[in-house]
Design a protein around this motif. Structure first.
Motif, short mmCIF file in Angstrom:
data_model
loop_
_atom_site.label_atom_id
_atom_site.label_comp_id
_atom_site.label_asym_id
_atom_site.label_seq_id
_atom_site.Cartn_x
_atom_site.Cartn_y
_atom_site.Cartn_z
N LYS A 16 0.81 -1.22 0.00
CA LYS A 16 0.00 0.00 0.00
C LYS A 16 0.84 1.27 0.00
O LYS A 16 0.37 2.32 -0.41
CB LYS A 16 -0.94 0.00 1.20
CG LYS A 16 -1.98 -1.11 1.12
CD LYS A 16 -2.97 -1.03 2.23
CE LYS A 16 -3.99 -2.16 2.06
NZ LYS A 16 -5.12 -2.03 2.92
N GLU A 17 2.07 1.17 0.47
CA GLU A 17 2.94 2.35 0.54
C GLU A 17 4.30 2.01 -0.06
O GLU A 17 4.70 0.84 -0.11
CB GLU A 17 3.13 2.78 2.00
CG GLU A 17 1.85 3.22 2.67
CD GLU A 17 2.07 3.59 4.12
OE1 GLU A 17 3.01 3.06 4.76
OE2 GLU A 17 1.30 4.42 4.63
N HIS A 18 5.00 3.05 -0.48
CA HIS A 18 6.38 2.90 -0.97
C HIS A 18 6.47 1.88 -2.11
O HIS A 18 7.38 1.04 -2.14
CB HIS A 18 7.34 2.54 0.17
CG HIS A 18 7.20 3.44 1.36
ND1 HIS A 18 7.52 4.78 1.32
CD2 HIS A 18 6.75 3.18 2.62
CE1 HIS A 18 7.29 5.31 2.51
NE2 HIS A 18 6.81 4.37 3.32
N LYS A 19 5.53 1.96 -3.04
CA LYS A 19 5.49 1.01 -4.15
C LYS A 19 6.73 1.11 -5.04
O LYS A 19 7.14 0.13 -5.65
CB LYS A 19 4.23 1.23 -4.99
CG LYS A 19 2.95 0.93 -4.22
CD LYS A 19 1.72 1.26 -5.06
CE LYS A 19 0.44 1.04 -4.28
NZ LYS A 19 -0.74 1.40 -5.05
N LYS A 20 7.33 2.29 -5.06
CA LYS A 20 8.50 2.48 -5.93
C LYS A 20 9.73 1.72 -5.43
O LYS A 20 10.72 1.62 -6.15
CB LYS A 20 8.81 3.97 -6.08
CG LYS A 20 7.87 4.68 -7.02
CD LYS A 20 8.60 5.00 -8.30
CE LYS A 20 7.72 5.76 -9.25
NZ LYS A 20 8.36 6.89 -9.87
N ASP A 37 4.27 5.52 -13.66
CA ASP A 37 3.69 6.54 -12.79
C ASP A 37 2.22 6.81 -13.12
O ASP A 37 1.47 7.26 -12.25
CB ASP A 37 4.47 7.86 -12.89
CG ASP A 37 5.86 7.76 -12.28
OD1 ASP A 37 6.09 6.84 -11.45
OD2 ASP A 37 6.72 8.58 -12.64
N GLU A 41 0.04 4.53 -8.49
CA GLU A 41 -0.64 4.97 -7.27
C GLU A 41 -2.13 4.64 -7.28
O GLU A 41 -2.70 4.37 -6.24
CB GLU A 41 -0.40 6.45 -7.00
CG GLU A 41 1.00 6.74 -6.50
CD GLU A 41 1.46 5.84 -5.35
OE1 GLU A 41 0.72 5.69 -4.35
OE2 GLU A 41 2.57 5.27 -5.44
N ARG A 42 -2.76 4.63 -8.44
CA ARG A 42 -4.19 4.29 -8.48
C ARG A 42 -4.41 2.78 -8.52
O ARG A 42 -5.52 2.30 -8.33
CB ARG A 42 -4.90 4.97 -9.65
CG ARG A 42 -4.61 4.41 -11.01
CD ARG A 42 -5.39 5.16 -12.10
NE ARG A 42 -5.10 4.65 -13.41
CZ ARG A 42 -5.82 3.74 -14.04
NH1 ARG A 42 -6.89 3.24 -13.46
NH2 ARG A 42 -5.48 3.34 -15.25
N THR A 60 -5.60 -2.49 -11.96
CA THR A 60 -6.43 -1.30 -11.83
C THR A 60 -7.87 -1.62 -12.21
O THR A 60 -8.13 -2.50 -13.04
CB THR A 60 -5.94 -0.16 -12.75
OG1 THR A 60 -5.95 -0.62 -14.11
CG2 THR A 60 -4.55 0.32 -12.37
#
Length: 164
Positions: A16-20, A37, A41-42, A60
């Motif tokens: 959920k966080e820091h996907k990069k 990009d 995030e979506r 998605t």
């Protein structure tokens, strides 16, 4: 946790966080970071851990009951071990009943199209010139320049799929 084909436990977890932090894997499936990009995030991101992260997947919600695989990659030293197939099976199970169709867009490559077809996807439609229009450099896979985006689909609902 889920069992692989040999009965061994593997963990697929949502990120959920820091996907990069998984950018190296993401770039294996989509080699232009600004394109990643556009959906990262979506999207909902999953990683498959088997004594270290072996695969990642981003999906998605495209509306109208369609879930799209935007990115699916397996670490180079872990390819051809069933991890990609495991991720697709996970998506089928996790999203069946929530979405009607699982789709993926990919280049017309002899490496990726047969993989998705072997997982139960069928060709749906083509977006002509996608890779030459949206990427800032030529994209090659297995020595072939990719130009068109090939979409493949799999039904996630049994009532819409006569083969299920």
């Amino acid at each position: 946790m889920r069992r692989d084909f040999k009965g061994e436990l593997k963990e697929i977890r949502e990120i959920k966080e820091h996907k990069k932090q998984y950018l190296d894997l993401l770039l294996l499936a989509d080699e232009q970071e600004d394109m990643i990009d556009r959906y990262l995030e979506r999207g909902t991101m999953y990683v498959l851990d088997d004594d270290g992260v072996k695969a990642e997947c981003v999906v998605t919600d495209e509306g109208d009951g369609i879930l799209e695989i935007k990115n699916l990659a397996v670490a180079p030293d872990s390819q051809r071990c069933g991890y990609g197939r495991m991720m697709i099976q996970f998506l089928e199970e996790a999203y069946s009943g929530r979405f009607d169709i699982l789709q993926v867009g990919t280049g017309d490559s002899p490496l990726t199209i047969p993989f998705y077809e072997s997982c139960g996807f069928r060709r749906s439609h083509v977006v002509k010139g996608f890779f030459t229009e949206y990427y800032d450099h030529p994209i090659y896979e297995d020595g072939r320049q990719l130009t068109d985006m090939i979409y493949l689909r799999m039904n996630l609902t049994t009532e819409n799929d006569p083969e299920k």
